[in-house]
Design a protein around this motif. Sequence first.
Motif, PDB file in Angstrom:
ATOM      1  N   PRO A   1       0.785  -1.215   0.077  1.00 26.14           N
ATOM      2  CA  PRO A   1       0.038  -0.022   0.090  1.00 26.14           C
ATOM      3  C   PRO A   1       0.790   1.188   0.230  1.00 26.14           C
ATOM      4  O   PRO A   1       1.856   1.417   0.677  1.00 26.14           O
ATOM      5  N   PRO A   2       0.370   2.406  -0.540  1.00 23.27           N
ATOM      6  CA  PRO A   2       1.197   3.469  -0.778  1.00 23.27           C
ATOM      7  C   PRO A   2       1.036   4.111   0.764  1.00 23.27           C
ATOM      8  O   PRO A   2      -0.030   4.135   1.428  1.00 23.27           O
ATOM      9  N   ALA A   3       1.966   5.387   0.754  1.00 27.73           N
ATOM     10  CA  ALA A   3       1.989   6.169   1.861  1.00 27.73           C
ATOM     11  C   ALA A   3       0.963   7.240   1.312  1.00 27.73           C
ATOM     12  O   ALA A   3       0.681   7.580  -0.014  1.00 27.73           O
ATOM     13  N   PRO A   4       0.426   7.790   2.458  1.00 25.14           N
ATOM     14  CA  PRO A   4      -0.286   9.058   2.279  1.00 25.14           C
ATOM     15  C   PRO A   4       0.164  10.077   1.515  1.00 25.14           C
ATOM     16  O   PRO A   4       1.267  10.447   1.526  1.00 25.14           O
ATOM     17  N   VAL A   5      -0.703  10.674   0.529  1.00 26.70           N
ATOM     18  CA  VAL A   5      -0.195  11.830  -0.433  1.00 26.70           C
ATOM     19  C   VAL A   5      -1.142  13.102   0.072  1.00 26.70           C
ATOM     20  O   VAL A   5      -2.483  12.862   0.387  1.00 26.70           O
ATOM     21  N   PRO A   6      -0.502  14.233  -0.193  1.00 29.82           N
ATOM     22  CA  PRO A   6      -1.649  15.353   0.138  1.00 29.82           C
ATOM     23  C   PRO A   6      -2.727  15.408  -0.798  1.00 29.82           C
ATOM     24  O   PRO A   6      -2.625  15.407  -1.987  1.00 29.82           O
ATOM     25  N   PHE A   7      -3.713  15.813  -0.585  1.00 29.28           N
ATOM     26  CA  PHE A   7      -4.782  16.172  -1.203  1.00 29.28           C
ATOM     27  C   PHE A   7      -5.982  16.983  -0.548  1.00 29.28           C
ATOM     28  O   PHE A   7      -5.837  17.078   0.763  1.00 29.28           O
ATOM     29  N   ALA A   8      -7.035  17.601  -1.235  1.00 27.17           N
ATOM     30  CA  ALA A   8      -8.033  18.510  -0.375  1.00 27.17           C
ATOM     31  C   ALA A   8      -9.338  18.109  -0.464  1.00 27.17           C
ATOM     32  O   ALA A   8     -10.218  18.568  -1.537  1.00 27.17           O
ATOM     33  N   PRO A   9      -9.612  16.982   0.082  1.00 26.07           N
ATOM     34  CA  PRO A   9     -11.148  16.401   0.181  1.00 26.07           C
ATOM     35  C   PRO A   9     -12.240  17.254   0.263  1.00 26.07           C
ATOM     36  O   PRO A   9     -12.016  18.249   1.270  1.00 26.07           O
ATOM     37  N   ARG A  10     -13.544  17.255  -0.393  1.00 26.10           N
ATOM     38  CA  ARG A  10     -14.533  17.923  -0.146  1.00 26.10           C
ATOM     39  C   ARG A  10     -15.363  17.148   1.060  1.00 26.10           C
ATOM     40  O   ARG A  10     -15.756  16.085   0.605  1.00 26.10           O
ATOM     41  N   ARG A  11     -15.547  17.887   1.914  1.00 25.48           N
ATOM     42  CA  ARG A  11     -16.157  17.004   3.279  1.00 25.48           C
ATOM     43  C   ARG A  11     -17.614  17.276   3.041  1.00 25.48           C
ATOM     44  O   ARG A  11     -18.310  18.182   3.380  1.00 25.48           O
ATOM     45  N   GLY A  12     -18.405  16.138   3.028  1.00 26.27           N
ATOM     46  CA  GLY A  12     -19.697  16.223   2.975  1.00 26.27           C
ATOM     47  C   GLY A  12     -20.507  16.694   1.663  1.00 26.27           C
ATOM     48  O   GLY A  12     -21.760  17.029   1.555  1.00 26.27           O
ATOM     49  N   TYR A  13     -19.813  16.955   0.744  1.00 23.94           N
ATOM     50  CA  TYR A  13     -20.363  17.475  -0.762  1.00 23.94           C
ATOM     51  C   TYR A  13     -19.320  17.232  -1.780  1.00 23.94           C
ATOM     52  O   TYR A  13     -18.082  16.716  -1.589  1.00 23.94           O
ATOM     53  N   ASP A  14     -19.882  17.303  -3.093  1.00 24.71           N
ATOM     54  CA  ASP A  14     -18.866  17.113  -4.263  1.00 24.71           C
ATOM     55  C   ASP A  14     -18.970  18.358  -5.157  1.00 24.71           C
ATOM     56  O   ASP A  14     -19.908  19.055  -4.969  1.00 24.71           O
ATOM     57  N   VAL A  15     -18.155  18.414  -5.800  1.00 23.69           N
ATOM     58  CA  VAL A  15     -17.847  19.575  -6.745  1.00 23.69           C
ATOM     59  C   VAL A  15     -17.983  18.770  -8.179  1.00 23.69           C
ATOM     60  O   VAL A  15     -17.132  17.915  -8.499  1.00 23.69           O
ATOM     61  N   LEU A  16     -18.690  19.489  -9.240  1.00 21.53           N
ATOM     62  CA  LEU A  16     -18.425  18.724 -10.654  1.00 21.53           C
ATOM     63  C   LEU A  16     -18.333  20.144 -11.728  1.00 21.53           C
ATOM     64  O   LEU A  16     -19.014  21.056 -11.388  1.00 21.53           O
ATOM     65  N   PRO A  17     -17.328  19.790 -12.555  1.00 21.94           N
ATOM     66  CA  PRO A  17     -16.494  18.749 -12.799  1.00 21.94           C
ATOM     67  C   PRO A  17     -15.468  18.526 -11.434  1.00 21.94           C
ATOM     68  O   PRO A  17     -15.125  19.522 -10.862  1.00 21.94           O
ATOM     69  N   THR A  18     -14.990  17.378 -11.156  1.00 20.12           N
ATOM     70  CA  THR A  18     -14.266  17.073  -9.883  1.00 20.12           C
ATOM     71  C   THR A  18     -12.970  17.911 -10.071  1.00 20.12           C
ATOM     72  O   THR A  18     -12.188  17.789 -11.028  1.00 20.12           O
ATOM     73  N   PRO A  19     -12.605  18.699  -8.902  1.00 24.04           N
ATOM     74  CA  PRO A  19     -11.215  19.390  -9.011  1.00 24.04           C
ATOM     75  C   PRO A  19      -9.999  18.370  -9.021  1.00 24.04           C
ATOM     76  O   PRO A  19     -10.296  17.271  -8.191  1.00 24.04           O
ATOM     77  N   ALA A  20      -8.956  18.849  -9.395  1.00 23.79           N
ATOM     78  CA  ALA A  20      -8.116  17.940  -9.508  1.00 23.79           C
ATOM     79  C   ALA A  20      -7.326  17.449  -8.236  1.00 23.79           C
ATOM     80  O   ALA A  20      -6.915  16.341  -7.922  1.00 23.79           O
ATOM     81  N   ASP A  21      -7.527  18.496  -7.369  1.00 32.19           N
ATOM     82  CA  ASP A  21      -6.965  18.231  -5.861  1.00 32.19           C
ATOM     83  C   ASP A  21      -7.940  17.399  -5.097  1.00 32.19           C
ATOM     84  O   ASP A  21      -7.712  17.188  -3.786  1.00 32.19           O
ATOM     85  N   ALA A  22      -9.219  17.218  -5.262  1.00 32.30           N
ATOM     86  CA  ALA A  22     -10.066  16.436  -4.628  1.00 32.30           C
ATOM     87  C   ALA A  22      -9.893  14.998  -4.419  1.00 32.30           C
ATOM     88  O   ALA A  22     -10.394  14.290  -3.587  1.00 32.30           O
ATOM     89  N   VAL A  23      -9.066  14.422  -5.238  1.00 28.39           N
ATOM     90  CA  VAL A  23      -8.875  13.005  -5.061  1.00 28.39           C
ATOM     91  C   VAL A  23      -7.563  12.984  -5.075  1.00 28.39           C
ATOM     92  O   VAL A  23      -6.505  13.377  -5.799  1.00 28.39           O
ATOM     93  N   PRO A  24      -6.692  11.889  -4.123  1.00 32.70           N
ATOM     94  CA  PRO A  24      -5.398  11.773  -4.013  1.00 32.70           C
ATOM     95  C   PRO A  24      -5.089  11.099  -5.072  1.00 32.70           C
ATOM     96  O   PRO A  24      -5.543  10.289  -5.853  1.00 32.70           O
ATOM     97  N   GLY A  25      -3.531  11.408  -5.640  1.00 25.87           N
ATOM     98  CA  GLY A  25      -3.032  11.005  -6.716  1.00 25.87           C
ATOM     99  C   GLY A  25      -2.743   9.341  -6.679  1.00 25.87           C
ATOM    100  O   GLY A  25      -2.765   8.859  -8.045  1.00 25.87           O
TER     101      GLY A  25
END
Length: 247
Positions: free
Chosen positions: A189-213
């Motif tokens: 398993p990979p080590a955690p990588v930085p990202f900016a999750p949206r807590r409790g809501y979604d944005v469409l189209p999905t921002p690139a930083d909303a999902v870990p690489g």
Amino acid sequence: MSTHSADLSWFALRDRLAAGSPLILSVGSFEQHGPHLPMATDSIIVEALATGVAEAVGGITLPVLPFGAPSRPRSGGGPAFPGPALRLPTLLAAVEQIATDALAVGATRLVALSWHWENAAILWDALHGPLAGSTTARAFLFDAPWDYLTPELVEELFPGEEPDWPSDHAGHLETAIMRHLAPDLVGEPPAPVPFAPRRGYDVLPTPADAVPGTGVVLDARAMTAATGERCVAAMVDGIAAAIRAEG
């Protein structure tokens, strides 16, 4: 006696269903599970659970449905990791048709078992129509098998913290279970990588930083096959007990 419908003749299947054997439909998915787990992870896990439950309650399993609803960014997926999936109307129609035909061949207890988080609401709606007019058949939907984990196992998976099941995609529970079920298919398993999750809501189209690489939200490196084995046993026991309680 085989628990797999694919091993039976149509006549043997009909006779066992007429005798009251539950018929189990398991629904998985085909999607990214980080760099360490296979695309078929959800289907592998749900098929193993279905087999265990069938053995425990004298049931019969249908072949696993290997495609599920599209994943979402909140569970580490979404458009950032495209892959084959069934759009919601297609999945609903497929499960509805399978359920309808299962009743036609004589099933009186239909068990729907899902692992993929995004399948849940679709399966509820898909089962409602075929069962609505029946006076003899019932369906039982298990769309969150992790609810049957004991407090001790939850603490083992998430020491000192509350689990966030959507974010655990390809994380603690799935990594532990796959290390138990199919260790040859599991990488590191990979080590955690930085990202900016949206807590409790979604944005469409999905921002690139909303999902870990990596496609993996949580750090699963400490998970063991022994923990996975106990988790599978607890979930099979819990689901089987619920089916027995319903008669």
